[in-house]
Design a protein around this motif. Structure first.
Motif, short mmCIF file in Angstrom:
data_model
loop_
_atom_site.label_atom_id
_atom_site.label_comp_id
_atom_site.label_asym_id
_atom_site.label_seq_id
_atom_site.Cartn_x
_atom_site.Cartn_y
_atom_site.Cartn_z
N VAL A 167 0.86 -1.18 0.00
CA VAL A 167 0.00 0.00 0.00
C VAL A 167 0.90 1.23 0.00
O VAL A 167 1.70 1.42 0.91
CB VAL A 167 -0.92 0.01 1.23
N ALA A 168 0.76 2.06 -1.03
CA ALA A 168 1.68 3.19 -1.21
C ALA A 168 1.62 4.20 -0.08
O ALA A 168 2.66 4.73 0.34
CB ALA A 168 1.40 3.88 -2.54
N ILE A 169 0.42 4.49 0.46
CA ILE A 169 0.34 5.52 1.50
C ILE A 169 1.02 5.08 2.79
O ILE A 169 1.27 5.90 3.67
CB ILE A 169 -1.12 5.92 1.79
N SER A 170 1.33 3.78 2.91
CA SER A 170 2.06 3.29 4.09
C SER A 170 3.55 3.23 3.82
O SER A 170 4.31 2.67 4.63
CB SER A 170 1.55 1.90 4.48
N GLN A 171 4.00 3.81 2.70
CA GLN A 171 5.40 3.73 2.26
C GLN A 171 5.85 2.28 2.12
O GLN A 171 7.01 1.94 2.37
CB GLN A 171 6.33 4.48 3.23
#
Length: 279
Positions: free
Chosen positions: A253-257
């Motif tokens: 998940v991109a928003i969680s880096q």
């Protein structure tokens, strides 16, 4: 105004539920549930509409009526209000949050750019996928002590902070606590998930896609149970292009880096188990 007070005024004025429905725009069946106490927590906007009629001079509401109708998955093309014999019409593209809050409590709709879209009850497979994704985000947020909050539908999201849009994503993640309000979310979530069905495919992949991108959603996942695919829109990427991935392997998940990684094989397993379990 208490339920007892509302019932007293209704009886005193001799209003039937059908008459009261015509005056305040709330369906008679919804009124019956509220006045009987069956509906424990009616919407504030619904109560306000009822109280407005019951506390006003009854001559004001004679001859006033609201009519709702549906057409396929989209809500009515016309909301008709007749006041003093003068008809005023609203069509798709002209509705606002005032109309949204006048909707009966038992009808779920989304308001997108002034148009209503009716929401049908989701399948059990749909709910299983959303519940699984909720669990993944919940445990990650809790273990990593993040300030984000994960929520499922039905959660009202006033996504553009205007009066022409109110959506209900299947699942959303908000990392700015200032966007959390009593009614729901004010502003764009950081992450949104929609699970496709035959009734929502077109809306989720076109209308809502454009709205999420415009409003500032950072990452939008679409799970297609029928085609066993995941479509990812990472709007923050400079060279943004949709990612289409089979439901196998894993995906960060991109928003969680990249700290939260979703096992896509598990989601595929949920779908296959549901198809064999649910008749």
């Amino acid at each position: 105004m208490t339920r007892e007070e509302m019932n007293h005024i209704k009886e005193e004025r001799g209003y039937s539920f059908q008459m009261l429905s015509q005056y305040c725009g709330v369906p008679a069946v919804t009124l019956q549930k509220i006045f009987s106490g069956k509906t424990k927590k009616p919407r504030k906007a619904t109560l306000d509409a009822i109280e407005k009629v019951l506390t006003a001079d009854e001559c004001m509401y004679r001859g006033k009526a609201y009519t709702y109708s549906t057409n396929g998955s989209e809500f009515a093309s016309t909301l008709r209000e007749e006041v003093a014999g003068i008809p005023v019409e609203k069509r798709q593209g002209e509705y606002t949050l005032d109309d949204y809050y006048r909707m009966p409590d038992d009808r779920r709709v989304e308001l997108i750019d002034g148009s209503f879209y009716e929401m049908l009850a989701p399948s059990l497979i749909h709910q299983d996928i959303v519940a699984h994704m909720h669990m993944c985000f919940y445990h990650y947020i809790r273990e990593e002590k993040k300030l984000c909050k994960v929520l499922e539908a039905p959660t009202d999201v006033q996504i553009c902070c205007d009066d022409r849009n109110m959506v209900e994503p299947d699942l959303l993640v908000v990392c700015n606590r200032n966007k959390l309000r009593r009614f729901g979310i004010y502003g764009a979530p950081d992450f949104v998930l929609e699970v496709l069905s035959a009734a929502t495919r077109k809306k989720d992949m076109s209308v809502k896609l454009a709205k999420y991108m415009e409003a500032g959603v950072r990452e939008y996942w679409i799970i297609d149970p029928d085609r066993r695919t995941l479509i990812i829109h990472r709007f923050e990427d400079e060279d943004y292009l949709p990612i289409v991935h089979e439901l196998c392997g894993s995906m960060p998940v991109a928003i969680s880096q990249g700290e939260l990684v979703i096992d896509l094989d598990e989601i595929r397993g949920i779908i296959e188990e549901g198809e064999s379990l649910y008749i």
